[in-house]
Motif scaffolding. Structure first.
Motif, short mmCIF file in Angstrom:
data_model
loop_
_atom_site.label_atom_id
_atom_site.label_comp_id
_atom_site.label_asym_id
_atom_site.label_seq_id
_atom_site.Cartn_x
_atom_site.Cartn_y
_atom_site.Cartn_z
N GLN A 12 84.10 30.93 31.09
CA GLN A 12 84.86 30.02 31.92
C GLN A 12 85.91 29.28 31.10
O GLN A 12 87.01 28.99 31.58
CB GLN A 12 83.92 29.03 32.59
CG GLN A 12 84.60 28.06 33.55
CD GLN A 12 85.19 28.77 34.76
OE1 GLN A 12 84.56 29.67 35.30
NE2 GLN A 12 86.37 28.35 35.17
N VAL A 13 85.57 28.96 29.85
CA VAL A 13 86.52 28.28 28.99
C VAL A 13 87.77 29.13 28.80
O VAL A 13 88.91 28.64 28.89
CB VAL A 13 85.88 27.95 27.62
CG1 VAL A 13 86.92 27.37 26.67
CG2 VAL A 13 84.72 27.00 27.80
N TRP A 14 87.58 30.42 28.56
CA TRP A 14 88.73 31.31 28.39
C TRP A 14 89.56 31.40 29.67
O TRP A 14 90.78 31.48 29.61
CB TRP A 14 88.26 32.70 27.98
CG TRP A 14 87.71 32.74 26.59
CD1 TRP A 14 86.41 32.88 26.22
CD2 TRP A 14 88.46 32.62 25.36
NE1 TRP A 14 86.28 32.84 24.85
CE2 TRP A 14 87.53 32.69 24.30
CE3 TRP A 14 89.81 32.46 25.08
CZ2 TRP A 14 87.92 32.61 22.97
CZ3 TRP A 14 90.21 32.38 23.75
CH2 TRP A 14 89.26 32.45 22.71
N ARG A 15 88.89 31.39 30.81
CA ARG A 15 89.63 31.46 32.08
C ARG A 15 90.40 30.16 32.34
O ARG A 15 91.43 30.18 33.00
CB ARG A 15 88.67 31.74 33.24
CG ARG A 15 88.17 33.18 33.29
CD ARG A 15 87.51 33.47 34.62
NE ARG A 15 86.24 32.78 34.77
CZ ARG A 15 85.06 33.31 34.46
NH1 ARG A 15 85.00 34.54 33.97
NH2 ARG A 15 83.95 32.62 34.62
N ASP A 16 89.88 29.05 31.84
CA ASP A 16 90.55 27.76 32.06
C ASP A 16 91.73 27.54 31.13
O ASP A 16 92.56 26.68 31.38
CB ASP A 16 89.55 26.61 31.89
CG ASP A 16 88.50 26.59 32.99
OD1 ASP A 16 88.73 27.23 34.03
OD2 ASP A 16 87.47 25.92 32.81
N ALA A 296 90.12 19.22 36.10
CA ALA A 296 88.85 19.78 35.62
C ALA A 296 89.05 20.78 34.49
O ALA A 296 88.07 21.16 33.83
CB ALA A 296 88.10 20.43 36.77
N LYS A 297 90.28 21.22 34.27
CA LYS A 297 90.53 22.23 33.24
C LYS A 297 91.28 21.68 32.03
O LYS A 297 91.59 22.42 31.10
CB LYS A 297 91.31 23.40 33.84
CG LYS A 297 90.54 24.14 34.93
CD LYS A 297 91.34 25.31 35.49
CE LYS A 297 90.54 26.03 36.58
NZ LYS A 297 91.29 27.17 37.17
N ALA A 302 92.02 19.68 24.89
CA ALA A 302 91.30 19.01 23.81
C ALA A 302 90.62 20.02 22.89
O ALA A 302 90.57 19.83 21.67
CB ALA A 302 90.27 18.03 24.39
N LEU A 303 90.11 21.10 23.47
CA LEU A 303 89.49 22.15 22.65
C LEU A 303 90.51 22.78 21.71
O LEU A 303 90.21 23.03 20.54
CB LEU A 303 88.85 23.22 23.54
CG LEU A 303 87.64 22.80 24.36
CD1 LEU A 303 87.14 23.97 25.20
CD2 LEU A 303 86.52 22.30 23.46
#
Length: 424
Positions: A12-16, A296-297, A302-303
């Protein structure tokens, strides 16, 4: 603090992720380093530290920022950026000379313990729950306005560079708004390179190795260095950072943030870290609409910022030289353009409640002024001034959802009815 979504898995992180979050993360990193790394070097030189010790200092801060930012943002799926204290670095320029480095390390540990205790206690959490949204928004707008207005000073020195960046930003804002900041950064870098302003020195890329310094504890150092560092970190970084998050709609529990940053500050102090805290300016780059249309994304911005912190830690000594070589007008301009949306949003939210407008305006003016008293910055005094105004003036009662529709203006009635129909 918001709980992580059950669907927020690694895929999900990659999709966001998208180009705008990558850009926001890069700009946040660039803003944090280039605007204050020179203070770190000055503080280290004033204290008589070697180049290796200064590089270890920046390594310790960078690795701590990377770990805290990545852990908090992944755990809570919120744009939580952790940085070093820039006002604290400025404070050390005058307070480190005459103090042994081992005593300074002991003072850094003392500051970290105070931050950890602040996280364990609930005082900060209670303060943030009390803080009205209008004051949080006004504080956000005031803090960011100081940074944004510096683009005018940069234009006085480099009008061509700033004008090209500004025009490219506006054109992209009309035709491709998600990439406006990226295009402005690209055009600014190109102009700086063509005109010879981007004169990067030749450097040797070497991995930075941390240097351990055994701490010693001096009461005078803890009082003259550790305690001021803690006060500056709380008033100029943590409280404004929490206010910025709240203004952008992110309700967070400060306890885990302060606890983790305090713990990491203690662990990394022997390598030179003078303290980690929540970001304010850099965080605003990642929490605003420019980072991602979907709040939400925005944690992915920040990552990206945290990942760049980690990469910089590996080559802290080399990259410090490169950051110091960047044209100041370029750094100021891209930071100002990236923060325009957040400033506008903060001002709009600050003026929403009629009964709180005067208090919000005073908070904004004080925060934007750069006023300093007792070595405490304008962000804290803006909060104090706004809160005092709110308490002293009777104001207009705030509307609450429980009030009947007949007491509300027609646009509010229409919005209320539309919300009810949507729920049905």
């Amino acid at each position: 603090m918001s709980k992580p979504s059950s669907t927020a898995r690694p895929l999900q992180v990659w999709r966001d992720l998208n180009l705008s979050t990558l850009t926001a993360g890069f700009v946040a990193m660039l803003t944090g380093y280039s605007s204050s790394v020179v203070l770190m070097v000055q503080a280290g030189q004033a204290a008589g530290l070697s180049n290796a010790q200064i590089a270890s200092w920046i390594w310790a801060l960078s690795i701590g920022m990377a770990i805290c930012t990545l852990l908090l943002s992944l755990r809570y799926r919120l744009p939580l950026v952790v940085v070093w204290s820039t006002p604290g670095a400025a404070l050390l320029i005058t307070s480190l000379p005459g103090v042994s480095y081992s005593d300074a390390i002991g003072a850094f540990i003392f500051c970290g313990l105070l931050l950890l205790l602040s996280g364990i206690s609930s005082t900060v959490a209670r303060l943030m729950r009390w803080l009205p949204a209008s004051l949080a928004a006004a504080l956000l707008a005031g803090i960011l306005f100081r940074i944004g207005s510096q683009i005018l000073q940069a234009a006085q020195e480099q009008i061509g560079l700033v004008l090209v960046m500004f025009v490219s930003y506006l054109l992209a804002k009309r035709w491709a708004p998600r990439y406006a900041v990226l295009l402005a950064l690209f055009c600014g870098t190109l102009i700086a390179w063509v005109t010879g302003m981007l004169d990067l020195p030749e450097v040797q890329w070497q991995i930075t190795l941390p240097e351990w310094t055994t701490p010693s504890f001096s009461l005078s150092a803890m009082i003259s260095i550790g305690l001021p560092l803690y006060i500056v970190a709380m008033t100029s970084q943590n409280l404004p950072g929490l206010a910025i998050l709240k203004s952008d709609g992110y309700e967070v529990d400060p306890a885990p943030i302060l606890s983790l940053t305090g713990l990491m500050s203690v662990l990394l102090a022997p390598f030179g870290s003078h303290g980690l805290n929540l970001a304010a300016i850099s965080a605003a780059v990642c929490t605003g609409h420019e980072a991602h249309p979907d709040p939400a994304k925005r944690y992915t911005a920040a990552l990206c910022c945290g990942a760049l912190f980690g990469a910089i830690a590996l080559f802290a000594g080399t990259l410090t030289v490169l950051f110091m070589a960047l044209p100041q007008a370029l750094v100021i301009s891209i930071a100002a353009l990236a923060l325009l949306g957040s400033i506008a949003s903060g001002l709009a939210k600050a003026m929403e409640s009629p009964g709180e407008r005067e208090a919000a305006l005073i908070a904004f003016m004080v925060a934007a002024s750069g006023f300093t008293l007792f070595s405490i910055g304008s962000a804290f005094w803006g909060l104090v001034a706004g809160a005092a105004t709110l308490l002293l003036l009777p104001g207009t009662p705030r509307q609450t959802p429980e009030q009947p529709l007949q007491n509300l203006p027609q646009p509010a009635i229409d919005a209320e009815l539309a919300g009810e129909q949507k729920q049905q």
